[in-house]
Design a protein around this motif. Structure first.
Motif, PDB file in Angstrom:
ATOM      1  N   MET A  86       0.838  -1.206   0.000  1.00  0.00           N
ATOM      2  CA  MET A  86       0.000   0.000   0.000  1.00  0.00           C
ATOM      3  C   MET A  86       0.874   1.258   0.000  1.00  0.00           C
ATOM      4  N   ALA A  87       1.833   1.280   0.941  1.00  0.00           N
ATOM      5  CA  ALA A  87       2.716   2.447   1.029  1.00  0.00           C
ATOM      6  C   ALA A  87       3.569   2.554  -0.227  1.00  0.00           C
ATOM      7  N   ASP A  88       3.989   1.392  -0.774  1.00  0.00           N
ATOM      8  CA  ASP A  88       4.793   1.403  -1.997  1.00  0.00           C
ATOM      9  C   ASP A  88       4.001   2.001  -3.152  1.00  0.00           C
ATOM     10  N   LEU A  89       2.745   1.557  -3.274  1.00  0.00           N
ATOM     11  CA  LEU A  89       1.899   2.047  -4.355  1.00  0.00           C
ATOM     12  C   LEU A  89       1.716   3.558  -4.228  1.00  0.00           C
ATOM     13  N   LEU A  90       1.450   3.999  -2.974  1.00  0.00           N
ATOM     14  CA  LEU A  90       1.270   5.429  -2.731  1.00  0.00           C
ATOM     15  C   LEU A  90       2.520   6.203  -3.125  1.00  0.00           C
ATOM     16  N   PHE A  91       3.693   5.597  -2.792  1.00  0.00           N
ATOM     17  CA  PHE A  91       4.949   6.269  -3.129  1.00  0.00           C
ATOM     18  C   PHE A  91       5.047   6.506  -4.631  1.00  0.00           C
ATOM     19  N   TYR A  92       4.719   5.447  -5.414  1.00  0.00           N
ATOM     20  CA  TYR A  92       4.843   5.605  -6.870  1.00  0.00           C
ATOM     21  C   TYR A  92       3.837   6.597  -7.414  1.00  0.00           C
ATOM     22  N   VAL A  93       2.615   6.557  -6.854  1.00  0.00           N
ATOM     23  CA  VAL A  93       1.602   7.508  -7.319  1.00  0.00           C
ATOM     24  C   VAL A  93       2.053   8.942  -7.033  1.00  0.00           C
ATOM     25  N   LEU A  94       2.473   9.174  -5.779  1.00  0.00           N
ATOM     26  CA  LEU A  94       2.868  10.540  -5.407  1.00  0.00           C
ATOM     27  C   LEU A  94       4.107  10.984  -6.174  1.00  0.00           C
ATOM     28  N   GLY A  95       5.070  10.054  -6.336  1.00  0.00           N
ATOM     29  CA  GLY A  95       6.271  10.388  -7.097  1.00  0.00           C
ATOM     30  C   GLY A  95       5.927  10.739  -8.534  1.00  0.00           C
ATOM     31  N   GLY A  96       5.004   9.964  -9.123  1.00  0.00           N
ATOM     32  CA  GLY A  96       4.594  10.240 -10.504  1.00  0.00           C
ATOM     33  C   GLY A  96       3.917  11.593 -10.611  1.00  0.00           C
ATOM     34  N   VAL A  97       3.032  11.896  -9.638  1.00  0.00           N
ATOM     35  CA  VAL A  97       2.351  13.200  -9.666  1.00  0.00           C
ATOM     36  C   VAL A  97       3.378  14.321  -9.533  1.00  0.00           C
ATOM     37  N   THR A  98       4.343  14.151  -8.615  1.00  0.00           N
ATOM     38  CA  THR A  98       5.366  15.186  -8.428  1.00  0.00           C
ATOM     39  C   THR A  98       6.101  15.459  -9.727  1.00  0.00           C
ATOM     40  N   LEU A  99       6.572  14.390 -10.371  1.00  0.00           N
ATOM     41  CA  LEU A  99       7.356  14.566 -11.600  1.00  0.00           C
ATOM     42  C   LEU A  99       6.495  15.138 -12.726  1.00  0.00           C
ATOM     43  N   GLY A 100       5.281  14.583 -12.873  1.00  0.00           N
ATOM     44  CA  GLY A 100       4.418  15.025 -13.974  1.00  0.00           C
ATOM     45  C   GLY A 100       4.055  16.489 -13.843  1.00  0.00           C
ATOM     46  N   THR A 101       3.642  16.904 -12.643  1.00  0.00           N
ATOM     47  CA  THR A 101       3.238  18.299 -12.484  1.00  0.00           C
ATOM     48  C   THR A 101       4.448  19.221 -12.579  1.00  0.00           C
ATOM     49  N   ALA A 102       5.637  18.731 -12.140  1.00  0.00           N
ATOM     50  CA  ALA A 102       6.835  19.563 -12.277  1.00  0.00           C
ATOM     51  C   ALA A 102       7.127  19.805 -13.752  1.00  0.00           C
ATOM     52  N   ALA A 103       6.962  18.746 -14.578  1.00  0.00           N
ATOM     53  CA  ALA A 103       7.187  18.917 -16.016  1.00  0.00           C
ATOM     54  C   ALA A 103       6.168  19.890 -16.595  1.00  0.00           C
ATOM     55  N   LEU A 104       4.896  19.765 -16.153  1.00  0.00           N
ATOM     56  CA  LEU A 104       3.853  20.661 -16.676  1.00  0.00           C
ATOM     57  C   LEU A 104       4.112  22.111 -16.242  1.00  0.00           C
ATOM     58  N   THR A 105       4.727  22.296 -15.050  1.00  0.00           N
ATOM     59  CA  THR A 105       5.062  23.653 -14.601  1.00  0.00           C
ATOM     60  C   THR A 105       5.948  24.336 -15.629  1.00  0.00           C
ATOM     61  N   VAL A 106       6.912  23.581 -16.136  1.00  0.00           N
ATOM     62  CA  VAL A 106       7.842  24.171 -17.097  1.00  0.00           C
ATOM     63  C   VAL A 106       7.185  24.307 -18.462  1.00  0.00           C
ATOM     64  N   LEU A 107       6.341  23.329 -18.820  1.00  0.00           N
ATOM     65  CA  LEU A 107       5.868  23.268 -20.200  1.00  0.00           C
ATOM     66  C   LEU A 107       4.643  24.134 -20.474  1.00  0.00           C
ATOM     67  N   SER A 108       3.837  24.420 -19.451  1.00  0.00           N
ATOM     68  CA  SER A 108       2.590  25.112 -19.782  1.00  0.00           C
ATOM     69  C   SER A 108       2.856  26.563 -20.157  1.00  0.00           C
ATOM     70  N   ARG A 109       2.040  27.076 -21.086  1.00  0.00           N
ATOM     71  CA  ARG A 109       2.304  28.401 -21.654  1.00  0.00           C
ATOM     72  C   ARG A 109       1.752  29.511 -20.777  1.00  0.00           C
ATOM     73  N   ASN A 110       0.737  29.195 -20.005  1.00  0.00           N
ATOM     74  CA  ASN A 110       0.117  30.215 -19.177  1.00  0.00           C
ATOM     75  C   ASN A 110       0.783  30.222 -17.800  1.00  0.00           C
ATOM     76  N   ALA A 111       1.185  31.421 -17.353  1.00  0.00           N
ATOM     77  CA  ALA A 111       1.922  31.522 -16.094  1.00  0.00           C
ATOM     78  C   ALA A 111       1.080  31.054 -14.911  1.00  0.00           C
ATOM     79  N   VAL A 112      -0.242  31.341 -14.942  1.00  0.00           N
ATOM     80  CA  VAL A 112      -1.096  30.927 -13.828  1.00  0.00           C
ATOM     81  C   VAL A 112      -1.152  29.404 -13.752  1.00  0.00           C
ATOM     82  N   ASN A 113      -1.280  28.760 -14.932  1.00  0.00           N
ATOM     83  CA  ASN A 113      -1.282  27.293 -14.933  1.00  0.00           C
ATOM     84  C   ASN A 113       0.021  26.752 -14.360  1.00  0.00           C
ATOM     85  N   SER A 114       1.152  27.384 -14.737  1.00  0.00           N
ATOM     86  CA  SER A 114       2.451  26.952 -14.220  1.00  0.00           C
ATOM     87  C   SER A 114       2.451  26.990 -12.702  1.00  0.00           C
TER      88      SER A 114
END
Lengths: 172, 507
Positions: free
Chosen positions: A1-29
């Motif tokens: 359970m904790a392992d699964l949560l770790f991967y989910v949270l890690g994936g969200v962290t990385l994905g949203t960090a990438a979107l922070t850089v990639l999105s064109r609108n500053a508010v979205n970033s």
């Protein structure tokens, strides 16, 4: 359970960090950055570092991102048109990506990441506010005092650099 | 937790051993109080209080020099007092004193608030003293950040000048980047050292303590995480000393900053970086086979880049910035040589003394030979300096000669000590690069002297154009005494090193 949560949270962290850089609108970033921070706070909770998680949410998510949003609002930043990448930028990006890949591969292959099982009765200083405070005010008293001076000169700096002074012509 | 338990835990926090850091910080606070209490027309006396207070502290420190020499750990192992630490305390106190004196001259031309400048300079100097004496990564990072944040403000202090603001912004971005790199390195080291699976027996202190990092590296010199951490920490420190490839911020920031702040960056920040580097080099000594090549490549590239880039400069602030980069390279050679023979460090310390004395002589002259716009200081502005201001020209010649390493002056002895150490350590390639660098440097240093002293070689002003008025500030007596002392010290330290060198070599 904790392992699964770790991967989910890690994936969200990385994905949203990438979107922070990639999105064109500053508010979205800024909003993606906020999500990334919340997921990181979740990772800290998995490590039993509740205090750190709470501080991350309060300071970064609460104060810093709010500040970002204020500045975006004041400057009225829209997405705008991004100029196309120059040849030099592309070359530098390819080189940097290659170096980073080599570094990460080396890290994965050579870092001895195996860890002995931690005994559950090991004291976790950062977990509770009380243990943390006791450390701060005994062992780490000197750094705390120095940080006090750091904050003082930072505040003085803001005053010096932004206060209206009589007869001083500021650049617009 | 009751009171007695707290008391025993805090028993190691011996505040009285923080001399002169604590009095210096209190003096800085006292200045702010004075600004509130004194009526406005007496505010001019506050810088005098700052300077006299620092002179008093310096005298007290020199009288009590032996008192702080005993090697001991205080503040639960956060600080390690040593003779080297005592040396750096004197160095930084002299630096902040000289910066304050130059600050009075420079601030007189501006309408900026004054007191905060002296306050920040003194707090930064105190933080530098703590930085070179830190024995724990938490203390190290906090002290380093205090120094860096202070410099963000000082660099952009003359906010009416766009170049000063731009320099402040550049320094902020590069400083934040370097802090991030350094912090990442510290975290990797912490992760490796704190790993219970790898811990060698007998690590008592936490994983951030320098002693336990060293113990860990002795047991596992080829741990990849730790090696990565070492390279990143060294990169973070290389940003502060302006070594290639982390020198990119140096010319712009040095040019835009107010001249006294440029001097503080060049001497204080660099000396603090080297103090920290010497401490870290000792901690990382078990990984010699990694650290020596990294530092050697840095040193060679730094010397060549600094000297070659300085050749093409006409703005004296950019010139001195890039020549400062090359001086960092010579000092790095001394740090590398210390791995083969610890006596090489005496060369590094003497070089820092000589560099301080010569640099402040040059910066003192620069503070007087410029107008309200401190970023605009070209070689042309020095025309006829020897005819109109022979005193300033003499100080300039002695300072530049010492920086170039011309024989009877202090800079020559410093270079000689480092080159001898490099020779006995067998660093022949680096030695060759360094000698080449010194030869190149003579060209641009003497170009500056030529601009100041020999009007016959100046390009004639085209007919019909008005001769541009040259910015000059009259030299008041405190600055005259200071500059005279610095020039005399450069000569005296070159001919007779006296007890300094004996003390440096005896350690």
């Amino acid at each position: 359970m904790a392992d699964l949560l770790f991967y989910v949270l890690g994936g969200v962290t990385l994905g949203t960090a990438a979107l922070t850089v990639l999105s064109r609108n500053a508010v979205n970033s800024a909003m993606f950055f906020l999500l990334s921070l919340l997921a990181t706070a979740g990772l800290f909770v998995l490590l039993d570092a509740y205090l750190l998680a709470a501080l991350l949410v309060l300071v970064y998510a609460g104060a810093v991102v709010a500040l970002f949003l204020f500045i975006i609002m004041l400057l009225d930043m829209q997405g705008g048109v991004r100029p196309p990448f120059t040849r030099a930028t592309i070359a530098a990006a390819v080189a940097a990506t290659g170096l980073l890949t080599v570094a990460v591969l080396g890290f994965v292959k050579r870092a001895q990441l195996s860890v002995a099982p931690v005994s559950p009765d090991l004291p976790v200083v950062g977990a509770s506010l009380k243990a943390y405070a006791a450390q701060l005010f005994t062992t780490y008293l000197l750094p705390v005092q120095v940080v006090g001076f750091l904050l003082l000169i930072a505040m003085l700096g803001v005053i010096v650099l932004s206060k209206r002074v009589e007869g001083l012509e500021d650049i617009k | 937790m009751n009171l007695s338990l707290l008391q025993s835990a805090a028993a190691d926090n011996r505040w009285a051993d923080l001399f002169p850091e604590l009095p210096l910080a209190l003096l800085a606070l006292f200045l702010l109080v004075l600004e509130i209490v004194l009526p406005k027309r007496q505010h001019r006396s506050i810088p005098v209080v700052a300077i006299l207070g620092q002179v008093a502290l310096l005298v007290a420190l020199l009288v009590n020099l032996r008192g702080g020499m005993t090697e001991q750990l205080t503040f639960n192992g956060l600080l390690r007092h040593s003779p080297t630490g005592q040396f750096f305390r004197v160095l930084f106190l002299v630096t902040s004193l000289l910066v304050s004196i130059l600050g009075v001259v420079s601030l007189a031309r501006q309408r900026m608030p004054r007191v905060e400048f002296f306050h920040i300079v003194m707090v930064v100097a105190a933080a530098m003293m703590l930085l070179v004496q830190s024995h724990h990564f938490v203390m190290f990072f906090v002290a380093l950040e205090t120094v860096t944040v202070g410099f963000y403000i000082l660099v952009s202090y003359f906010r009416t000048n766009p170049l000063s603001l731009e320099a402040g912004l550049k320094y902020l971005v590069m400083g934040a980047l370097s802090s991030a790199i350094l912090l990442f390195g510290i975290v990797l080291l912490y992760g490796a050292v704190g790993n219970p699976a790898l811990a060698p027996s007998g690590i008592a202190a936490g994983a951030m303590d320098f002693a336990s990092v060293r113990q860990f590296l002795l047991a596992h010199p080829d741990n990849f995480l730790a090696q990565l951490g070492i390279v990143l920490v060294l990169s973070g420190v290389a940003f502060k000393i302006g070594a290639v490839p982390f020198q990119i911020w140096v010319p712009d920031v040095y040019q835009g900053a107010p001249t006294p702040v440029t001097a503080f960056l060049a001497v204080g920040s660099k000396a603090a970086g080297f103090g920290a580097l010497v401490v870290l080099a000792g901690v990382f000594a078990p990984c010699k086979s990694l650290v020596i090549p990294v530092l050697s490549v840095m040193a060679g590239a730094t010397i060549l880049f600094g000297n070659l880039a300085a050749l093409t400069q006409y703005n004296v602030k950019r010139l001195i910035a890039l020549s400062g980069v090359s001086h960092a390279g010579y000092l790095l050679i001394g740090v590398i040589a210390a791995y083969y023979d610890p006596a090489a460090l005496s060369g590094v310390y003497f070089y820092l003394i000589a560099y301080l004395v010569a640099s402040f002589a040059v910066f003192g002259v620069m503070t007087h030979v410029c107008g309200e716009n401190e970023a605009d200081q070209e070689l042309e502005h020095y025309a006829d300096l020897a005819q109109t201001h022979p005193f300033l020209a003499l100080v300039l010649v002695i300072g530049l000669g010492s920086l170039a390493g011309i024989p009877p002056l202090a800079g020559f002895i410093g270079k000689l000590m480092i080159f001898l150490a490099a020779f006995s350590a067998g660093l022949y390639v680096l030695l060759g690069i360094a000698v080449l660098g010194v030869m190149i440097s003579i060209y641009y240093y003497f170009g500056w002297i030529k601009a100041a002293c020999f009007s016959a070689w100046r390009l004639p002003t085209p007919a019909g154009e008005a001769v541009p008025s040259l910015p000059r500030t009259p030299v008041a007596w405190p600055a005259r005494i200071t500059l005279g002392t610095l020039a005399v010290a450069s000569v005296v330290l070159g001919l007779w090193q006296g007890p300094i060198i004996g003390w440096l070599l005896a350690r």
